[in-house]
Scaffold this motif. Sequence first.
Motif, short mmCIF file in Angstrom:
data_model
loop_
_atom_site.label_atom_id
_atom_site.label_comp_id
_atom_site.label_asym_id
_atom_site.label_seq_id
_atom_site.Cartn_x
_atom_site.Cartn_y
_atom_site.Cartn_z
N VAL A 74 2.06 2.54 -0.26
CA VAL A 74 3.31 3.02 0.32
C VAL A 74 3.11 2.97 1.83
CG1 VAL A 74 2.68 5.47 0.22
CG2 VAL A 74 5.07 4.84 0.21
N TYR A 75 4.18 2.64 2.57
CA TYR A 75 4.04 2.46 4.01
C TYR A 75 5.39 2.70 4.68
CZ TYR A 75 5.99 -2.05 2.69
OH TYR A 75 6.78 -3.04 2.16
N PHE A 76 5.34 2.87 6.00
CA PHE A 76 6.56 3.01 6.81
C PHE A 76 7.03 1.63 7.24
CE2 PHE A 76 4.60 7.18 7.42
CZ PHE A 76 5.69 8.03 7.26
N ILE A 91 14.21 6.78 8.87
CA ILE A 91 12.90 6.51 8.30
C ILE A 91 13.10 5.65 7.07
CG2 ILE A 91 10.80 7.51 7.32
CD1 ILE A 91 11.33 9.95 9.06
N GLN A 92 12.44 4.47 7.06
CA GLN A 92 12.54 3.55 5.94
C GLN A 92 11.17 3.47 5.27
OE1 GLN A 92 14.02 0.24 8.33
NE2 GLN A 92 15.99 0.43 7.27
N PHE A 93 11.18 3.60 3.94
CA PHE A 93 9.95 3.64 3.16
C PHE A 93 9.72 2.29 2.50
CE2 PHE A 93 12.29 7.74 1.99
CZ PHE A 93 11.90 8.41 3.13
N GLY A 94 8.48 1.84 2.51
CA GLY A 94 8.10 0.61 1.81
C GLY A 94 7.14 0.93 0.69
N LEU A 95 7.15 0.11 -0.37
CA LEU A 95 6.28 0.33 -1.53
C LEU A 95 5.89 -1.02 -2.12
CD1 LEU A 95 5.03 2.37 -3.56
CD2 LEU A 95 7.18 2.24 -4.84
N LYS A 96 4.59 -1.20 -2.39
CA LYS A 96 4.09 -2.44 -2.99
C LYS A 96 3.44 -2.14 -4.33
CE LYS A 96 2.43 -4.31 1.32
NZ LYS A 96 1.29 -4.87 1.99
N ASN A 97 3.66 -3.02 -5.29
CA ASN A 97 3.00 -3.00 -6.60
C ASN A 97 3.32 -1.78 -7.46
OD1 ASN A 97 1.71 -5.53 -6.20
ND2 ASN A 97 0.25 -4.49 -4.86
N MET A 98 4.42 -1.13 -7.19
CA MET A 98 4.93 -0.04 -8.02
C MET A 98 6.45 -0.06 -7.91
SD MET A 98 2.42 3.27 -7.70
CE MET A 98 3.23 4.13 -9.04
N LEU A 158 3.90 10.10 0.75
CA LEU A 158 3.10 10.35 -0.44
C LEU A 158 4.00 10.12 -1.64
CD1 LEU A 158 0.49 11.38 -1.82
CD2 LEU A 158 1.33 13.72 -1.44
N LEU A 159 3.59 9.25 -2.54
CA LEU A 159 4.39 8.97 -3.73
C LEU A 159 4.06 10.00 -4.80
CD1 LEU A 159 6.39 6.60 -4.25
CD2 LEU A 159 4.64 5.63 -5.73
N VAL A 171 -1.13 7.50 -4.00
CA VAL A 171 -0.48 6.41 -3.27
C VAL A 171 0.12 7.05 -2.03
CG1 VAL A 171 1.24 4.57 -3.37
CG2 VAL A 171 0.00 5.23 -5.45
N MET A 172 -0.56 6.86 -0.88
CA MET A 172 -0.14 7.51 0.35
C MET A 172 -0.29 6.55 1.52
SD MET A 172 -3.26 10.16 0.64
CE MET A 172 -4.92 9.63 0.33
N SER A 173 0.53 6.78 2.53
CA SER A 173 0.49 5.93 3.72
C SER A 173 -0.53 6.47 4.71
CB SER A 173 1.87 5.91 4.39
OG SER A 173 2.13 7.15 5.02
#
Length: 181
Positions: A74-76, A91-98, A158-159, A171-173
């Motif tokens: 997870v990332y900004f 604030i825009q949230f990004g997420l990979k592989n979930m 934090l997811l 899963v945290m940035s």
Amino acid sequence: MFLKVQLFFLTWRLYDKLYREKIKFNIKLKIKSLMIYHTLLRVALLLLLPASLTNSLADSTAGAGRPAPAEAAVYFISPVDGAIVTSPVLIQFGLKNMGIAPAGIQMPETGHHHLLINTPLPALNQPIPSDDKHRHFGKGQTEAGIELPPGEHRLQLLLGDFAHIPHTPPVMSEVITITVE
């Protein structure tokens, strides 16, 4: 045992009444009703099952969140670390592989975002607190406008799983720092 059965049926009737009244409103209330149903069902099961079974059930649901793929991240997307912004901050949230799923919806390898503001990580084996420093996005949002006072702020994503518990592994940035003018 008779008292437990009576308590079960009383609990069920209470749920049924709540559900019938709330069903008339909107989908948010339907989801809350479903969460109430699951909570009442757990209580009823704990009352009716023998102690040896209830202890093993409690042990299996306590502790860590749902499994997450090792490569999940997870990332900004925005803002970036060191940004100077004005309030409200987009604030825009990004997420990979979930995937993203609303709170209360239990699906493998999914979760929803939590934004930590000027606070360290919470306990990773318990539900993430819900307050001004721990913002929940349980509807599955991937961006939000957040009012922040002027000054420097530390942000982290934090997811959480369907029950707001961080995944295993978490899963945290990275923590980013922004300045609000």
